[in-house]
Design a protein around this motif. Structure first.
Motif, PDB file in Angstrom:
ATOM      1  N   GLU A  43       0.819  -1.212   0.000  1.00  0.00           N
ATOM      2  CA  GLU A  43       0.000   0.000   0.000  1.00  0.00           C
ATOM      3  C   GLU A  43       0.855   1.266   0.000  1.00  0.00           C
ATOM      4  N   LYS A  44       2.001   1.219   0.659  1.00  0.00           N
ATOM      5  CA  LYS A  44       2.877   2.390   0.759  1.00  0.00           C
ATOM      6  C   LYS A  44       3.866   2.486  -0.408  1.00  0.00           C
ATOM      7  N   GLY A  45       3.788   1.534  -1.340  1.00  0.00           N
ATOM      8  CA  GLY A  45       4.648   1.577  -2.518  1.00  0.00           C
ATOM      9  C   GLY A  45       6.030   0.987  -2.312  1.00  0.00           C
ATOM     10  N   PHE A  46       6.226   0.226  -1.255  1.00  0.00           N
ATOM     11  CA  PHE A  46       7.536  -0.370  -0.988  1.00  0.00           C
ATOM     12  C   PHE A  46       7.610  -1.837  -1.420  1.00  0.00           C
ATOM     13  N   ALA A  47       6.537  -2.359  -2.001  1.00  0.00           N
ATOM     14  CA  ALA A  47       6.527  -3.747  -2.457  1.00  0.00           C
ATOM     15  C   ALA A  47       5.641  -3.846  -3.683  1.00  0.00           C
ATOM     16  N   GLN A  52       3.844 -12.853 -13.011  1.00  0.00           N
ATOM     17  CA  GLN A  52       3.825 -14.262 -13.413  1.00  0.00           C
ATOM     18  C   GLN A  52       3.826 -15.201 -12.213  1.00  0.00           C
ATOM     19  N   SER A  53       4.655 -14.923 -11.225  1.00  0.00           N
ATOM     20  CA  SER A  53       4.777 -15.838 -10.081  1.00  0.00           C
ATOM     21  C   SER A  53       3.830 -15.503  -8.945  1.00  0.00           C
ATOM     22  N   GLY A  54       3.399 -14.235  -8.863  1.00  0.00           N
ATOM     23  CA  GLY A  54       2.577 -13.813  -7.734  1.00  0.00           C
ATOM     24  C   GLY A  54       3.388 -13.536  -6.485  1.00  0.00           C
ATOM     25  N   THR A  55       4.713 -13.681  -6.583  1.00  0.00           N
ATOM     26  CA  THR A  55       5.596 -13.419  -5.452  1.00  0.00           C
ATOM     27  C   THR A  55       5.613 -11.926  -5.152  1.00  0.00           C
ATOM     28  N   MET A  56       5.599 -11.578  -3.884  1.00  0.00           N
ATOM     29  CA  MET A  56       5.673 -10.179  -3.465  1.00  0.00           C
ATOM     30  C   MET A  56       7.141  -9.832  -3.251  1.00  0.00           C
ATOM     31  N   TRP A  57       7.567  -8.691  -3.821  1.00  0.00           N
ATOM     32  CA  TRP A  57       8.961  -8.259  -3.748  1.00  0.00           C
ATOM     33  C   TRP A  57       9.065  -6.922  -3.040  1.00  0.00           C
ATOM     34  N   PHE A  58      10.106  -6.769  -2.207  1.00  0.00           N
ATOM     35  CA  PHE A  58      10.414  -5.483  -1.590  1.00  0.00           C
ATOM     36  C   PHE A  58      11.164  -4.659  -2.619  1.00  0.00           C
ATOM     37  N   ASP A  59      10.662  -3.472  -2.901  1.00  0.00           N
ATOM     38  CA  ASP A  59      11.249  -2.585  -3.908  1.00  0.00           C
ATOM     39  C   ASP A  59      12.340  -1.744  -3.261  1.00  0.00           C
ATOM     40  N   THR A  60      13.583  -2.153  -3.464  1.00  0.00           N
ATOM     41  CA  THR A  60      14.703  -1.464  -2.822  1.00  0.00           C
ATOM     42  C   THR A  60      14.861  -0.034  -3.316  1.00  0.00           C
ATOM     43  N   ASP A  83       6.174  -0.569 -14.243  1.00  0.00           N
ATOM     44  CA  ASP A  83       4.930  -0.717 -14.984  1.00  0.00           C
ATOM     45  C   ASP A  83       4.716  -2.148 -15.462  1.00  0.00           C
ATOM     46  N   ASN A  84       5.757  -2.927 -15.466  1.00  0.00           N
ATOM     47  CA  ASN A  84       5.660  -4.309 -15.902  1.00  0.00           C
ATOM     48  C   ASN A  84       6.477  -5.199 -14.978  1.00  0.00           C
ATOM     49  N   PRO A  85       6.030  -5.357 -13.738  1.00  0.00           N
ATOM     50  CA  PRO A  85       6.813  -6.136 -12.766  1.00  0.00           C
ATOM     51  C   PRO A  85       6.605  -7.637 -12.917  1.00  0.00           C
ATOM     52  N   SER A  86       7.045  -8.198 -14.046  1.00  0.00           N
ATOM     53  CA  SER A  86       6.849  -9.633 -14.237  1.00  0.00           C
ATOM     54  C   SER A  86       7.647 -10.418 -13.204  1.00  0.00           C
ATOM     55  N   GLU A  87       8.825  -9.964 -12.935  1.00  0.00           N
ATOM     56  CA  GLU A  87       9.634 -10.546 -11.869  1.00  0.00           C
ATOM     57  C   GLU A  87      10.519  -9.447 -11.314  1.00  0.00           C
ATOM     58  N   ALA A  88      11.221  -9.762 -10.260  1.00  0.00           N
ATOM     59  CA  ALA A  88      11.973  -8.748  -9.525  1.00  0.00           C
ATOM     60  C   ALA A  88      13.246  -8.333 -10.236  1.00  0.00           C
ATOM     61  N   TRP A  89      13.652  -7.119  -9.919  1.00  0.00           N
ATOM     62  CA  TRP A  89      14.967  -6.634 -10.289  1.00  0.00           C
ATOM     63  C   TRP A  89      15.967  -7.334  -9.384  1.00  0.00           C
ATOM     64  N   GLU A  90      17.193  -7.483  -9.826  1.00  0.00           N
ATOM     65  CA  GLU A  90      18.197  -8.244  -9.082  1.00  0.00           C
ATOM     66  C   GLU A  90      18.459  -7.742  -7.674  1.00  0.00           C
ATOM     67  N   GLY A  91      18.209  -6.456  -7.398  1.00  0.00           N
ATOM     68  CA  GLY A  91      18.478  -5.927  -6.063  1.00  0.00           C
ATOM     69  C   GLY A  91      17.301  -6.019  -5.117  1.00  0.00           C
ATOM     70  N   ASP A  92      16.115  -6.369  -5.617  1.00  0.00           N
ATOM     71  CA  ASP A  92      14.932  -6.426  -4.766  1.00  0.00           C
ATOM     72  C   ASP A  92      14.908  -7.728  -3.969  1.00  0.00           C
ATOM     73  N   ALA A  93      14.238  -7.697  -2.843  1.00  0.00           N
ATOM     74  CA  ALA A  93      14.212  -8.847  -1.949  1.00  0.00           C
ATOM     75  C   ALA A  93      12.823  -9.466  -1.904  1.00  0.00           C
ATOM     76  N   GLU A  94      12.778 -10.776  -1.924  1.00  0.00           N
ATOM     77  CA  GLU A  94      11.513 -11.481  -1.855  1.00  0.00           C
ATOM     78  C   GLU A  94      10.889 -11.272  -0.478  1.00  0.00           C
ATOM     79  N   VAL A  95       9.636 -10.835  -0.458  1.00  0.00           N
ATOM     80  CA  VAL A  95       8.942 -10.601   0.800  1.00  0.00           C
ATOM     81  C   VAL A  95       8.003 -11.746   1.099  1.00  0.00           C
ATOM     82  N   GLN A  96       7.278 -12.213   0.089  1.00  0.00           N
ATOM     83  CA  GLN A  96       6.296 -13.256   0.306  1.00  0.00           C
ATOM     84  C   GLN A  96       6.204 -14.110  -0.953  1.00  0.00           C
ATOM     85  N   LYS A  97       6.463 -15.395  -0.817  1.00  0.00           N
ATOM     86  CA  LYS A  97       6.397 -16.331  -1.948  1.00  0.00           C
ATOM     87  C   LYS A  97       4.994 -16.905  -1.998  1.00  0.00           C
ATOM     88  N   MET A  98       4.371 -16.763  -3.150  1.00  0.00           N
ATOM     89  CA  MET A  98       3.031 -17.320  -3.330  1.00  0.00           C
ATOM     90  C   MET A  98       3.175 -18.716  -3.915  1.00  0.00           C
TER      91      MET A  98
END
Length: 99
Positions: A43-47, A52-60, A83-98
């Motif tokens: 909600e705060k724009g940090f994830a 494709q995977s549904g995995t939640m990523w922390f946006d560094t 605008d197209n977060p198909s998967e994470a950027w290499e520096g982002d951290a996985e927050v929640q694996k679906m």
């Protein structure tokens, strides 16, 4: 299954003369809190959710220049398309694996 590994961990720690903890917490006891926290990050724009995977990523990069301040040698910088977060950027951290 988890208790088997937990018992082995405590046996190993005792063999190393490490005192047992005063309190033990398990992540399974805090699942509702974790879900709420991850929702707040999004909600705060940090994830963001991988489309494709549904995995939640922390946006560094959303955290700003302070992210990685304790490890400057990693060189964090902006590098993914929000605008197209198909998967994470290499520096982002996985927050929640679906799954």
């Amino acid at each position: 299954v988890a208790s088997t590994y937990e018992q082995g961990f405590f046996r190993d720690m005792a063999a190393l003369d490490v005192l047992p903890p005063d309190a033990i917490t398990r992540v399974s006891d805090f699942v509702p809190d974790i879900i709420n926290f991850v929702s707040q990050l999004q909600e705060k724009g940090f994830a963001y959710k991988g489309s494709q995977s549904g995995t939640m990523w922390f946006d560094t990069t959303a955290y700003g220049p302070r992210y990685g301040a304790l490890e400057p040698s990693r060189g964090f910088s902006c590098g993914h398309d929000h605008d197209n977060p198909s998967e994470a950027w290499e520096g982002d951290a996985e927050v929640q694996k679906m799954s």
